[in-house]
Design a protein around this motif. Structure first.
Motif, short mmCIF file in Angstrom:
data_model
loop_
_atom_site.label_atom_id
_atom_site.label_comp_id
_atom_site.label_asym_id
_atom_site.label_seq_id
_atom_site.Cartn_x
_atom_site.Cartn_y
_atom_site.Cartn_z
N VAL A 37 0.82 -1.21 0.00
CA VAL A 37 0.00 0.00 0.00
C VAL A 37 0.86 1.26 0.00
CG1 VAL A 37 -1.68 1.35 1.31
CG2 VAL A 37 -1.95 -1.14 1.12
N GLY A 38 0.57 2.19 -0.91
CA GLY A 38 1.23 3.49 -0.94
C GLY A 38 2.73 3.41 -1.12
N ILE A 39 3.21 2.43 -1.86
CA ILE A 39 4.65 2.22 -2.01
C ILE A 39 5.33 3.39 -2.72
CG2 ILE A 39 6.42 0.71 -3.00
CD1 ILE A 39 4.80 -0.40 -0.58
N ASN A 40 4.76 3.84 -3.81
CA ASN A 40 5.40 4.93 -4.57
C ASN A 40 5.43 6.24 -3.80
OD1 ASN A 40 5.82 3.24 -6.74
ND2 ASN A 40 3.91 3.78 -7.76
N GLU A 41 4.50 6.40 -2.85
CA GLU A 41 4.46 7.63 -2.06
C GLU A 41 5.54 7.65 -0.98
OE1 GLU A 41 0.30 7.02 -3.65
OE2 GLU A 41 1.92 5.79 -2.82
N CYS A 42 6.06 6.49 -0.60
CA CYS A 42 6.95 6.42 0.57
C CYS A 42 8.35 5.89 0.26
CB CYS A 42 6.33 5.53 1.65
SG CYS A 42 4.80 6.17 2.34
N PHE A 43 8.50 5.10 -0.81
CA PHE A 43 9.78 4.45 -1.06
C PHE A 43 10.34 4.88 -2.42
CE2 PHE A 43 7.28 1.70 1.67
CZ PHE A 43 8.18 1.39 2.70
N ILE A 229 19.60 -12.13 5.27
CA ILE A 229 19.12 -11.14 4.31
C ILE A 229 20.30 -10.37 3.72
CG2 ILE A 229 17.71 -9.06 4.03
CD1 ILE A 229 15.89 -10.15 6.24
N LYS A 230 20.37 -10.34 2.41
CA LYS A 230 21.51 -9.72 1.73
C LYS A 230 21.22 -8.25 1.40
CE LYS A 230 22.88 -14.16 -0.30
NZ LYS A 230 23.18 -14.91 -1.55
N HIS A 231 22.19 -7.60 0.75
CA HIS A 231 22.03 -6.19 0.40
C HIS A 231 20.87 -6.00 -0.57
CE1 HIS A 231 26.42 -5.33 1.58
NE2 HIS A 231 25.62 -4.82 2.49
N CYS A 232 20.19 -4.87 -0.44
CA CYS A 232 19.02 -4.56 -1.26
C CYS A 232 19.42 -3.65 -2.42
CB CYS A 232 17.96 -3.87 -0.40
SG CYS A 232 16.48 -3.37 -1.31
N ILE A 233 18.88 -3.95 -3.61
CA ILE A 233 19.12 -3.10 -4.79
C ILE A 233 17.79 -2.67 -5.42
CG2 ILE A 233 21.34 -4.20 -5.29
CD1 ILE A 233 19.85 -5.70 -7.59
N TYR A 234 16.70 -2.83 -4.69
CA TYR A 234 15.39 -2.58 -5.28
C TYR A 234 14.83 -1.19 -4.94
CZ TYR A 234 15.77 -7.56 -5.99
OH TYR A 234 16.22 -8.79 -6.36
N TYR A 235 15.06 -0.72 -3.73
CA TYR A 235 14.63 0.61 -3.29
C TYR A 235 15.75 1.23 -2.46
CZ TYR A 235 9.74 -0.81 -4.27
OH TYR A 235 8.58 -1.23 -4.85
#
Length: 312
Positions: A37-43, A229-235
C-alpha cells in the motif's frame, strides 16, 4: 578499497522489484498492506549509482524474497554513542527478540593470534584490528556458552577501534558471519572528525545525533544480515550496501517492502508477532525521543497512509 569499477550494474525495473517481492495474496492483511500500500508515495527506487558507490565495486544481483525463503536458517526458540540507546532503538526492528548487553572485552585480553591482527592504517596512521580474527574469538566464546544456545540467536561485538576484514581492504564498518550468527562493527569512523578526533573540540548536539543515527543504522543492518538477508538493490533501503559516509548517510532508517517482507518471514511468520503498524509506531516514538526528525516524519507519513487507506 581495492576493487574495479563495475559497469554491469543496472537499476532494477518496476517488474523486477515486483518479482523480488513475490506473490502477496496469501499474506496476512497487516504485512500485505505494509509491503503493497502506498509504495510509490513512501519508497524511492534505488538510485543510479555514481562511480565508486558500493554497487559499482561489488557484484550485487539482488536477493528476492523467494530466494531468501529457500535459504533461511531455522532459528531456535563524550562521542561514544550509548550502547543502551542503540539497543533500545534497534530492538523495535526485531519483535519478539530481546537485546542483552554483555560484559566488555579488553583487546589486551584477546589471545596472541588475535592481537597479531593489529596494524597501522596507511592513510589514517591509526591502529586497526582484524575483524575476522575478532569474530573467530567471539565464536570461541560462544562455544564455551552452549547452555544458552536455545535462547541466543546472535552475538554482536562493537568497538571504538578501527577494523578491517582482509589485508587488501582499507577498513570496514562492520562484518557478519551469517553461518556462525556472529558480527562485529566499529564506531570509529562514525565520528565526522575521524581520524583527527583528538584535535577537535567537544561534540555538538548535531554531531551527537548523527553519530547515534549512524551507529543504529550499522547495528541494525548487520543484525539483519545475520538473518540471512543480503544487500538490497530494489529501493532506497536500510539494507543498501554502503562504501562511503555519503552513501551511509543517504540510506534511510527503514526497510523497503521487499526487505520488510523478508524480516516478516524471518522473525514473525510462524509466531504471528510481526505487526508492521505496531513496529512503525514504536520506531516513530524512538525517532522522536532521539531527535531523528527526518526519520520521524517518514514514519509518521507512512502510518498516516496506512491508517487512512485502512479506514476508506
Amino acid at each position: 578499497m581495492c576493487a574495479s569499477f563495475n559497469n554491469l550494474f543496472s537499476v532494477p525495473t518496476d517488474r523486477e522489484r515486483s518479482r523480488a517481492l513475490g506473490d502477496t495474496y496469501q499474506l496476512p492483511d497487516s504485512i500485505r498492506r505494509a509491503v503493497t500500500v502506498g509504495i510509490n508515495e513512501c519508497f524511492l527506487p534505488f538510485p543510479i549509482p555514481n562511480e565508486g558507490d558500493w554497487v559499482t565495486i561489488n557484484q550485487e544481483r539482488g536477493q528476492t524474497v523467494e530466494a531468501f525463503e529457500r535459504t533461511i536458517q531455522t532459528i531456535p526458540h563524550g562521542k561514544v554513542p550509548s550502547l543502551e540507546n542503540i539497543s533500545e532503538f534497534s530492538s523495535h526492528f526485531f519483535p519478539g527478540c530481546r537485546l542483552e548487553t554483555l560484559p566488555q572485552i579488553d583487546f589486551t585480553d584477546l589471545p596472541k593470534n588475535s592481537r597479531m591482527g593489529q596494524r597501522i592504517d596507511t592513510y589514517t596512521k591509526k591502529p586497526q584490528y582484524s575483524a575476522t580474527l575478532i569474530i573467530d574469538h567471539l565464536k570461541k566464546m560462544k562455544r564455551r556458552q552452549r547452555k544458552n544456545d536455545t535462547e541466543e540467536l546472535f552475538c554482536i561485538g562493537v568497538t571504538m577501534a578501527d577494523i578491517y576484514p582482509y589485508s587488501s581492504w582499507n577498513f570496514v564498518y562492520g562484518l557478519a558471519s551469517t553461518i556462525d550468527g556472529i558480527a562485529i562493527y566499529s564506531f570509529a569512523r562514525l565520528d565526522p572528525s575521524f581520524p583527527d578526533i583528538e584535535l577537535v573540540g567537544p561534540c555538538t548536539e548535531q554531531e551527537r545525533i548523527l553519530i547515534l543515527k549512524r551507529a543504529i543504522s550499522v547495528f541494525v543492518h548487520e543484525i539483519i544480515h545475520l538473518f540471512g538477508i543480503k544487500h538490497c538493490i530494489y529501493y532506497l533501503c536500510l539494507m543498501n550496501g554502503a562504501e562511503t559516509e555519503v552513501e551511509m548517510d543517504g540510506q534511510p532508517l527503514y526497510l523497503c517492502p521487499i526487505c520488510l517482507r523478508k524480516m516478516y518471514t524471518a522473525t514473525g511468520k510462524d509466531r504471528k508477532i510481526f505487526n508492521p503498524v505496531e513496529t512503525y509506531h514504536d520506531i516513530l516514538d524512538a525517532c522522536q525521543k532521539f531527535h531523528f526528525k527526518d526519520e520521524a516524519a517518514w514514519y509518521e507519513n507512512r502510518l498516516n497512509i496506512l491508517t487512512t487507506l485502512t479506514n476508506e
